[in-house]
Design an enzyme around this catalytic site. Structure first.
Site, short mmCIF file in Angstrom:
data_model
loop_
_atom_site.label_atom_id
_atom_site.label_comp_id
_atom_site.label_asym_id
_atom_site.label_seq_id
_atom_site.Cartn_x
_atom_site.Cartn_y
_atom_site.Cartn_z
N ARG B 57 43.80 35.75 43.57
CA ARG B 57 43.43 34.50 42.93
C ARG B 57 42.45 34.66 41.78
O ARG B 57 42.64 34.11 40.70
CB ARG B 57 42.83 33.54 43.95
CG ARG B 57 43.86 32.72 44.68
CD ARG B 57 43.32 32.29 46.03
NE ARG B 57 43.28 33.44 46.90
CZ ARG B 57 44.32 33.83 47.63
NH1 ARG B 57 45.42 33.14 47.62
NH2 ARG B 57 44.25 34.91 48.38
N THR B 58 41.38 35.42 42.02
CA THR B 58 40.34 35.50 40.99
C THR B 58 40.91 36.11 39.71
O THR B 58 40.74 35.58 38.62
CB THR B 58 39.14 36.32 41.51
OG1 THR B 58 38.72 35.76 42.74
CG2 THR B 58 37.99 36.28 40.53
N LYS B 86 37.94 60.12 37.13
CA LYS B 86 37.44 61.43 36.70
C LYS B 86 35.94 61.53 36.89
O LYS B 86 35.32 62.47 36.44
CB LYS B 86 37.78 61.64 35.22
CG LYS B 86 39.25 61.60 34.90
CD LYS B 86 39.47 61.68 33.38
CE LYS B 86 40.89 61.31 33.00
NZ LYS B 86 40.98 60.92 31.58
N ARG B 107 35.31 42.58 38.97
CA ARG B 107 35.08 42.60 40.42
C ARG B 107 34.88 44.06 40.80
O ARG B 107 35.59 44.94 40.32
CB ARG B 107 36.26 42.03 41.18
CG ARG B 107 36.12 42.35 42.68
CD ARG B 107 37.12 41.64 43.52
NE ARG B 107 36.84 40.23 43.57
CZ ARG B 107 37.52 39.37 44.33
NH1 ARG B 107 38.50 39.80 45.08
NH2 ARG B 107 37.23 38.10 44.33
N HIS B 135 29.72 35.55 44.11
CA HIS B 135 31.04 35.19 43.60
C HIS B 135 30.88 33.81 42.98
O HIS B 135 31.38 32.82 43.50
CB HIS B 135 32.04 35.20 44.77
CG HIS B 135 33.47 35.22 44.33
ND1 HIS B 135 33.85 35.25 43.01
CD2 HIS B 135 34.61 35.21 45.05
CE1 HIS B 135 35.16 35.27 42.95
NE2 HIS B 135 35.65 35.24 44.17
#
Lengths: 151, 308
Positions: B57-58, B86, B107, B135
């Protein structure tokens, strides 16, 4: 005249009014035993002073710098620093807890970004001074046992 | 009130007035979010969408929000495809990404990562979730959904139900609701109760908090906010089944509630809400998911300075 339990020093630093029982921690935090191997260091613990019981640390021939002093403030918030030259106190100041504590304490949250390999110094915001409460600037977690998290 | 150039890391970075302004802008974005109106407000702007952790969703709603406003999107949804593999630091990844874009949405699984990214990026950083941290856009879209469903935020009684201990969204939501003077009921199994400091902070902010362990009486509730009880919190699967079962919302539960009570859920859901609820007028969780688009459109437009 009252007998002096701890002899005066000619040159160096006297850290007075350390929270009783914390003198050894102060030495550990300052890294004194390794760094100042050439200094004579005397410790007095549970000394009865005018303002109650305290610990005292005397370091001969070394003047400790302010950044180190802030480290002590975290475990001995009432400590005073006396810089001694030729038996005279030339400078005297109370340790003070800064508003922000940078690079001294490690965050207790293992998942905090400040515990990762990132090019940042740890940073804590002081929420209250008495009792001392600090919060990680990054993850906002409070540190419970501050003395165990000192770098 | 100045939004241009600002980072969006925690809901606490915003005052009540600023939150209301974001919601007002989001409301104006509705026809564009639905695709009924076309917009070129962010034409020429690029959003970097850096998802170091899975999200449906986000990420999708941020990307939809940017594209609905005519902007472009670059980014990744799996860190495995980047130089982090890396051993590149997050700081360097951010410094690289910011040179290609006007705003960063990210995120990351570690707490504080968004705050750190904001330190290194000159462009605004919007936090799409940092581990168990914040959030903020979820919180804003929750407030937006309550305002849409009930006409206003203040004056409602909001019950937060489920995993209140670990649930990332509920702590900031409780704070934000307290900011609006909303009385709350915290309903959870004993093992998953709201942390004391959250309860204390809300009370210090002057709102009434009631703590409960069951859903027997919902008669005073205007908004029921359900969260997922995660299996992994229970060492014994039988215990999980028992607990989860006792918090399941179905048509029987609705009989004990106000007729116009709205039911929200940040999704994904598993069994906490019976599918028979989906078609009732009480269920607003799919609208809530959609609301992520106008709210994120508002934030993008505001931090990019395209609107004031």
């Amino acid at each position: 005249m009252k007998e002096l339990k701890v002899q005066p020093i000619k040159n160096g630093t006297v850290i007075d009014h350390i929270t009783p029982g914390n003198a050894l921690k102060v030495l550990k935090i300052l890294g004194i035993t390794e760094k100042y191997a050439d200094s004579v260091i005397s410790i007095a613990m549970n000394v009865v002073g005018k303002r109650g019981v305290k610990d005292i640390v005397k370091i001969e021939n070394r003047e400790i710098d302010p950044k180190e002093v802030n480290k002590i403030a975290l475990i001995a918030p009432n400590a005073t620093i006396n810089i001694i030259r030729n038996y005279e106190v030339v400078e005297k100041y109370k340790v003070s807890i800064p508003d922000e504590i940078v690079g001294i304490v490690r965050c207790a949250n293992p998942n905090c970004i400040s515990n990762s390999r990132e090019p940042i110094e740890t940073k804590f915001i002081v929420k209250s001074r008495n009792p001392l409460r600090i919060k990680c600037y990054y993850c906002e977690r409070e540190v419970e046992d501050i003395s165990s998290q000192i770098v | 009130m100045k939004f241009e150039g600002r980072d969006v890391i925690s809901i606490r970075d915003f005052s009540k007035e600023e939150i209301l302004h974001i919601l007002d802008v989001a409301e104006k974005m509705m026809p564009i979010a639905k695709g009924e109106k076309k917009s070129s407000l962010l034409n020429g702007y690029i959003m970097a969408s850096l998802f170091f952790e899975p999200s449906t969703r986000t990420r999708l709603s941020f990307e939809a929000a940017m594209k609905r406003l005519g902007g472009g999107v670059i980014g990744f949804s799996q860190p495995g495809t980047t130089s982090m593999q890396k051993g590149e630091s997050l700081a360097d990844t951010i410094r690289t990404a910011e040179s290609y874009c006007d705003v960063i949405v990210m995120r990351h699984p570690q707490e504080g990562s968004a705050r750190m990214a904001a330190k290194f990026a000159r462009v605004p950083v919007i936090n799409g979730g940092d581990g168990a941290g914040h959030h903020p856009t979820q919180c804003l879209l929750d407030l937006f959904t309550i305002r849409m469903g009930k006409g206003k935020i203040e004056g409602n009684v909001v019950a937060l139900l489920g995993d209140l201990k670990y649930g990332r969204t509920v702590h900031s939501l409780a704070y934000a609701l307290a900011l609006f003077g909303v009385d709350m009921i915290f309903i959870s199994p004993k093992e998953l109760q709201m942390p004391k400091e959250v309860v204390e902070e809300c009370r210090e902010m002057g709102v009434n908090i009631e703590i409960k362990n069951d859903i027997e009486d919902l008669s005073s509730v205007d908004v029921l906010y359900v969260t997922r009880i995660q299996k992994e919190r229970f060492p014994d699967p039988e215990e999980y089944k028992k607990v989860a079962g006792s918090y399941r919302i179905d048509k029987e539960t609705l009989k004990k509630a106000k007729e116009d009570m709205i039911i929200m859920h940040p999704l994904p859901r598993v069994d906490e809400i019976s599918p028979e609820i989906d078609e009732t007028k009480n269920a607003v969780y799919f609208k809530q998911t959609f609301n992520g688009v106008p709210v994120r459109m508002a934030l993008l437009a505001l931090v990019l300075g395209a609107i004031e």
